[in-house]
Design an enzyme around this catalytic site. Structure first.
Site, PDB file in Angstrom:
ATOM      1  N   GLN A   1     -18.146 137.269 115.042  1.00  0.00           N
ATOM      2  CA  GLN A   1     -16.699 137.471 114.910  1.00  0.00           C
ATOM      3  C   GLN A   1     -16.423 138.858 114.308  1.00  0.00           C
ATOM      4  O   GLN A   1     -17.209 139.756 114.511  1.00  0.00           O
ATOM      5  CB  GLN A   1     -16.046 136.351 114.071  1.00  0.00           C
ATOM      6  CG  GLN A   1     -16.035 134.984 114.752  1.00  0.00           C
ATOM      7  CD  GLN A   1     -17.360 134.255 114.711  1.00  0.00           C
ATOM      8  OE1 GLN A   1     -17.958 134.069 113.668  1.00  0.00           O
ATOM      9  NE2 GLN A   1     -17.847 133.831 115.855  1.00  0.00           N
TER      10      GLN A   1
ATOM     11  N   GLY B   1     -21.143 152.961 127.146  1.00  0.00           N
ATOM     12  CA  GLY B   1     -21.392 152.099 128.297  1.00  0.00           C
ATOM     13  C   GLY B   1     -22.122 150.858 127.810  1.00  0.00           C
ATOM     14  O   GLY B   1     -22.648 150.843 126.693  1.00  0.00           O
TER      15      GLY B   1
ATOM     16  N   LYS C   1     -21.211 143.951 119.139  1.00  0.00           N
ATOM     17  CA  LYS C   1     -22.271 143.773 118.145  1.00  0.00           C
ATOM     18  C   LYS C   1     -23.620 143.446 118.786  1.00  0.00           C
ATOM     19  O   LYS C   1     -24.658 143.936 118.354  1.00  0.00           O
ATOM     20  CB  LYS C   1     -21.885 142.625 117.163  1.00  0.00           C
ATOM     21  CG  LYS C   1     -20.597 142.903 116.412  1.00  0.00           C
ATOM     22  CD  LYS C   1     -20.178 141.716 115.580  1.00  0.00           C
ATOM     23  CE  LYS C   1     -19.721 140.527 116.388  1.00  0.00           C
ATOM     24  NZ  LYS C   1     -18.465 140.689 117.121  1.00  0.00           N
ATOM     25  N   GLY C   2     -23.591 142.591 119.838  1.00  0.00           N
ATOM     26  CA  GLY C   2     -24.836 142.173 120.489  1.00  0.00           C
ATOM     27  C   GLY C   2     -25.628 143.366 120.982  1.00  0.00           C
ATOM     28  O   GLY C   2     -26.823 143.517 120.701  1.00  0.00           O
TER      29      GLY C   2
ATOM     30  N   ASP D   1     -15.919 140.732 119.218  1.00  0.00           N
ATOM     31  CA  ASP D   1     -16.237 141.324 120.521  1.00  0.00           C
ATOM     32  C   ASP D   1     -16.283 142.850 120.501  1.00  0.00           C
ATOM     33  O   ASP D   1     -15.982 143.513 121.496  1.00  0.00           O
ATOM     34  CB  ASP D   1     -15.226 140.857 121.590  1.00  0.00           C
ATOM     35  CG  ASP D   1     -15.216 139.352 121.724  1.00  0.00           C
ATOM     36  OD1 ASP D   1     -16.279 138.738 121.523  1.00  0.00           O
ATOM     37  OD2 ASP D   1     -14.146 138.792 122.027  1.00  0.00           O
TER      38      ASP D   1
ATOM     39  N   THR E   1     -11.316 132.567 112.009  1.00  0.00           N
ATOM     40  CA  THR E   1     -12.364 131.576 112.158  1.00  0.00           C
ATOM     41  C   THR E   1     -12.617 130.976 110.769  1.00  0.00           C
ATOM     42  O   THR E   1     -11.901 131.291 109.815  1.00  0.00           O
ATOM     43  CB  THR E   1     -13.625 132.168 112.821  1.00  0.00           C
ATOM     44  OG1 THR E   1     -14.512 131.087 113.131  1.00  0.00           O
ATOM     45  CG2 THR E   1     -14.343 133.177 111.909  1.00  0.00           C
TER      46      THR E   1
ATOM     47  N   GLY F   1     -20.105 135.166 121.166  1.00  0.00           N
ATOM     48  CA  GLY F   1     -20.705 135.495 122.457  1.00  0.00           C
ATOM     49  C   GLY F   1     -21.134 136.943 122.380  1.00  0.00           C
ATOM     50  O   GLY F   1     -20.285 137.835 122.384  1.00  0.00           O
ATOM     51  N   HIS F   2     -22.433 137.179 122.240  1.00  0.00           N
ATOM     52  CA  HIS F   2     -22.939 138.542 122.064  1.00  0.00           C
ATOM     53  C   HIS F   2     -23.686 138.967 123.322  1.00  0.00           C
ATOM     54  O   HIS F   2     -24.714 138.384 123.667  1.00  0.00           O
ATOM     55  CB  HIS F   2     -23.850 138.612 120.828  1.00  0.00           C
ATOM     56  CG  HIS F   2     -23.116 138.369 119.540  1.00  0.00           C
ATOM     57  ND1 HIS F   2     -23.713 138.402 118.309  1.00  0.00           N
ATOM     58  CD2 HIS F   2     -21.801 138.112 119.305  1.00  0.00           C
ATOM     59  CE1 HIS F   2     -22.802 138.163 117.372  1.00  0.00           C
ATOM     60  NE2 HIS F   2     -21.648 137.979 117.959  1.00  0.00           N
TER      61      HIS F   2
HETATM   62  P1  GDP Z   1     -19.837 141.074 120.610  1.00  0.00           P
HETATM   63  O1  GDP Z   1     -19.294 139.696 120.531  1.00  0.00           O
HETATM   64  O2  GDP Z   1     -19.365 141.946 119.492  1.00  0.00           O
HETATM   65  O3  GDP Z   1     -21.328 141.134 120.755  1.00  0.00           O
HETATM   66  O4  GDP Z   1     -19.220 141.711 121.935  1.00  0.00           O
HETATM   67  P2  GDP Z   1     -19.142 141.001 123.379  1.00  0.00           P
HETATM   68  O5  GDP Z   1     -20.493 140.977 123.960  1.00  0.00           O
HETATM   69  O6  GDP Z   1     -18.386 139.733 123.286  1.00  0.00           O
HETATM   70  O7  GDP Z   1     -18.181 141.991 124.138  1.00  0.00           O
HETATM   71  C1  GDP Z   1     -18.494 143.340 124.314  1.00  0.00           C
HETATM   72  C2  GDP Z   1     -18.499 143.649 125.824  1.00  0.00           C
HETATM   73  O8  GDP Z   1     -18.473 145.048 126.000  1.00  0.00           O
HETATM   74  C3  GDP Z   1     -19.730 143.156 126.534  1.00  0.00           C
HETATM   75  O9  GDP Z   1     -19.380 142.828 127.848  1.00  0.00           O
HETATM   76  C4  GDP Z   1     -20.643 144.386 126.518  1.00  0.00           C
HETATM   77  O10 GDP Z   1     -21.570 144.391 127.612  1.00  0.00           O
HETATM   78  C5  GDP Z   1     -19.652 145.492 126.664  1.00  0.00           C
HETATM   79  N1  GDP Z   1     -19.981 146.757 126.006  1.00  0.00           N
HETATM   80  C6  GDP Z   1     -20.626 146.953 124.804  1.00  0.00           C
HETATM   81  N2  GDP Z   1     -20.636 148.265 124.505  1.00  0.00           N
HETATM   82  C7  GDP Z   1     -19.988 148.891 125.504  1.00  0.00           C
HETATM   83  C8  GDP Z   1     -19.623 150.259 125.760  1.00  0.00           C
HETATM   84  O11 GDP Z   1     -19.896 151.148 124.970  1.00  0.00           O
HETATM   85  N3  GDP Z   1     -18.936 150.513 126.908  1.00  0.00           N
HETATM   86  C9  GDP Z   1     -18.595 149.544 127.796  1.00  0.00           C
HETATM   87  N4  GDP Z   1     -17.917 149.899 128.888  1.00  0.00           N
HETATM   88  N5  GDP Z   1     -18.916 148.257 127.585  1.00  0.00           N
HETATM   89  C10 GDP Z   1     -19.581 147.939 126.461  1.00  0.00           C
HETATM   90  P1  IMO Z   2     -17.984 137.274 118.630  1.00  0.00           P
HETATM   91  O1  IMO Z   2     -19.127 137.025 117.660  1.00  0.00           O
HETATM   92  C1  IMO Z   2     -13.727 137.012 119.423  1.00  0.00           C
HETATM   93  C2  IMO Z   2     -11.570 133.631 117.692  1.00  0.00           C
HETATM   94  C3  IMO Z   2     -11.029 132.586 118.649  1.00  0.00           C
HETATM   95  C4  IMO Z   2      -9.814 132.112 117.855  1.00  0.00           C
HETATM   96  C5  IMO Z   2     -10.319 132.163 116.422  1.00  0.00           C
HETATM   97  C6  IMO Z   2     -10.835 130.820 115.906  1.00  0.00           C
HETATM   98  O2  IMO Z   2     -18.359 137.185 120.048  1.00  0.00           O
HETATM   99  O3  IMO Z   2     -17.279 138.539 118.239  1.00  0.00           O
HETATM  100  P2  IMO Z   2     -12.986 129.350 116.339  1.00  0.00           P
HETATM  101  O4  IMO Z   2     -13.614 128.898 117.615  1.00  0.00           O
HETATM  102  O5  IMO Z   2     -13.866 130.168 115.489  1.00  0.00           O
HETATM  103  O6  IMO Z   2     -12.351 128.221 115.602  1.00  0.00           O
HETATM  104  O7  IMO Z   2     -11.766 130.283 116.815  1.00  0.00           O
HETATM  105  O8  IMO Z   2     -11.371 133.099 116.396  1.00  0.00           O
HETATM  106  N1  IMO Z   2     -13.023 133.895 117.842  1.00  0.00           N
HETATM  107  C7  IMO Z   2     -13.523 134.998 118.378  1.00  0.00           C
HETATM  108  N2  IMO Z   2     -12.922 136.039 118.983  1.00  0.00           N
HETATM  109  N3  IMO Z   2     -15.064 137.007 119.296  1.00  0.00           N
HETATM  110  C8  IMO Z   2     -15.678 135.993 118.664  1.00  0.00           C
HETATM  111  O9  IMO Z   2     -17.003 136.017 118.355  1.00  0.00           O
HETATM  112  C9  IMO Z   2     -14.918 134.893 118.227  1.00  0.00           C
HETATM  113  N4  IMO Z   2     -15.216 133.721 117.623  1.00  0.00           N
HETATM  114  C10 IMO Z   2     -14.036 133.120 117.374  1.00  0.00           C
HETATM  115  O10 IMO Z   2     -10.682 133.160 119.872  1.00  0.00           O
HETATM  116  O11 IMO Z   2      -8.780 133.042 117.978  1.00  0.00           O
HETATM  117 MG    MG Z   3     -18.257 138.341 121.699  1.00  0.00          MG
END
Ligand code: GDP
Ligand code: IMO
Ligand code: MG
Length: 421
Positions: A221, A411, A15-16, A12, A236, A39-40
């Site tokens: 991840q 942001g 990356k997305g 999280d 994971t 979840g990206h």
């Molecule tokens: P990913 O799994 O690495 O793609 O990240 P996620 O999408 O799960 O979580 C990142 C969250 O932070 C999302 O809600 C994005 O919209 C948000 N986000 C990404 N970059 C920034 C940033 O620079 N500032 C803020 N405030 N939010 C961001």
């Molecule tokens: P993105 O790509 C954050 C965590 C789960 C749990 C552990 C194992 O959005 O960064 P799993 O379902 O893979 O067996 O879970 O890994 N986990 C993540 N945490 N972002 C993710 O993906 C994750 N994918 C799995 O919360 O602790």
């Molecule tokens: Mg994510």
């Protein structure tokens, strides 16, 4: 050549958004591991989208998006995702390609994931319950079904055979939930998947490279969730690091060029497991609220804490990170002071290495304090305009990690990114 964008923490990192930002400079965006546990998040014309299995380049016209062999694929989630991107005008039938070697996540994998987690009680991993670990177990255990098997007449027989094996496991767990609706959806998902472009992924991507196309590999991840190098067993089940790009796409190591490591300006983790710099206080809560730190896949609150340079240095080392991208810097805007973890005190001794396990030992972070910049940076687009106190924070991270922070995301918006000087 292949460039890689991957997460350096516990997922999280943003990356997305970053892959979406960089995608314009590439011809192919490819996922190499993970599955719908990811979840990206990205914004398309101001509308929030969360992608789980489709690569984050899908909103760019005429870019190839490949789901590589290292991914475990759930056809149910894929169908829903394709429908939601199609609603925004994406022609996924043209731009999405799937490796025939990618393993399938079966409904019984999801059931086993759930049963296994329940049986662990307080020691549960905090899995997303998407069936990831059972699907990878069937891959390494040499039982799994792959996307390419779908095109074979014997698929149904193979499915029934594996399902029976799974039933024995489920019986051992005394799992008695009715999963027939999951199975109905699964078979609909398979019909849908059959109509997509299923390719010989390794030839496909190597042909692209031979034709001079630029490839961007998108990690899911983060490095601290890697099955080998993460905080095992709270990880994971895939290789989330740059080495996973080779096995997850079928490309040679010398083809990898830039490795962009994405880190938040602080740190989060969702699910159980060690997290040395976790803040269980008001500051942690403030970061969670300001950063909207709730899981993109499960909605669970993310645990928040200070940036951990011990873990980051380790992640830079195992990935060969060439450039850093710092996200969510704006989330720290209001803080009066910040901390950075430089070292751990492990069982009373200072050290700068990540221990092979962090559960049965006492780990205390050693912090360096920084004065907060207390400035709204969300509208800034020029590095020079960033507050001096923030530059001090970034410069310290640069010198400590020995890898430069080249981009700063300020942001969630697709254009909120500053190129560092
Ligand atoms: P990913 O799994 O690495 O793609 O990240 P996620 O999408 O799960 O979580 C990142 C969250 O932070 C999302 O809600 C994005 O919209 C948000 N986000 C990404 N970059 C920034 C940033 O620079 N500032 C803020 N405030 N939010 C961001
Ligand atoms: P993105 O790509 C954050 C965590 C789960 C749990 C552990 C194992 O959005 O960064 P799993 O379902 O893979 O067996 O879970 O890994 N986990 C993540 N945490 N972002 C993710 O993906 C994750 N994918 C799995 O919360 O602790
Ligand atoms: Mg994510």
């Amino acid at each position: 050549m292949v460039d890689v964008i991957l997460g350096l923490q516990w997922g999280d990192e943003g990356k997305g958004k970053i892959v979406d930002y960089f995608a314009k400079g590439y011809d192919v965006v490819a996922r190499f591991q993970g599955g719908p546990n990811a979840g990206h998040t990205l914004f398309v014309d101001g509308k929030k989208m969360v992608l789980h299995q489709i690569p984050s380049g899908i909103f760019h016209e005429n870019k190839i998006n490949l789901i590589g062999n290292g991914v475990v694929l759930d056809p149910v989630t894929l169908k829903k995702e394709c429908e939601s991107v199609a609603a925004l005008g994406v022609d996924y039938k043209k731009n999405l390609f799937i490796s025939q070697r990618a393993h399938l996540i079966l409904p019984t994998h999801r059931a086993i994931d759930k049963a296994s987690e329940t049986s662990k009680g307080n020691e549960k991993i905090g899995s997303t319950l998407k069936g990831i670990s059972p699907a990878y177990m069937d891959k390494t255990g040499r039982n799994g079904l792959r996307v390419g098997d779908l095109l074979d007449k014997s698929f149904t027989t193979q499915y029934i055979r594996l399902r029976l094996k799974h039933q024995k496991l489920l019986d051992n767990f005394s799992f008695s939930e009715d999963i027939s609706t999951w199975e109905d959806e699964f078979f609909e998902g398979l019909e849908f998947l059959r109509e997509l472009q299923i390719v010989n992924g390794e030839y496909f991507i190597n042909d692209q490279m031979r034709n001079g196309k630029k490839i961007l590999a998108e990690g899911a991840q983060g490095s601290m969730l890697d099955v080998d190098f993460g905080t095992f067993p709270f990880v994971t089940s895939s290789s989330t690091i740059s080495a996973g790009v080779c096995t997850g796409l079928g490309i040679a190591p010398q083809k990898i060029n830039e490795v962009y490591g994405v880190t938040k300006a602080y740190c989060t983790r969702v699910g159980s497991g060690p997290f040395p710099t976790e803040l269980k206080d008001e500051t942690g809560e403030q970061i969670r609220q300001t950063g909207n730190e709730f899981g993109s896949t499960t909605g669970r609150p993310r645990r928040c804490g200070w940036i951990d340079l011990v873990a980051l240095k380790f992640a830079c080392m195992i990935n060969g990170v060439t450039q850093l991208i710092m996200t969510k810097a704006d989330v720290l805007d209001a803080l009066q002071s910040l901390q950075v973890c430089d070292e751990y005190i492990v069982n009373g001794k200072r050290q700068t290495e990540v221990p092979f396990q962090m559960l049965r030992m006492d780990i205390e972070p050693v912090y360096r304090k920084f004065v907060g910049w207390q400035t709204d940076i969300t509208g800034i687009n020029d590095y020079e305009q960033l507050p001096g106190k923030m530059k001090e924070y970034i410069n310290y991270i640069n010198s400590s990690l020995g890898v430069p922070v080249k981009y700063i995301s300020n942001g969630p918006g697709s254009n909120q990114i500053i190129v560092a000087l």
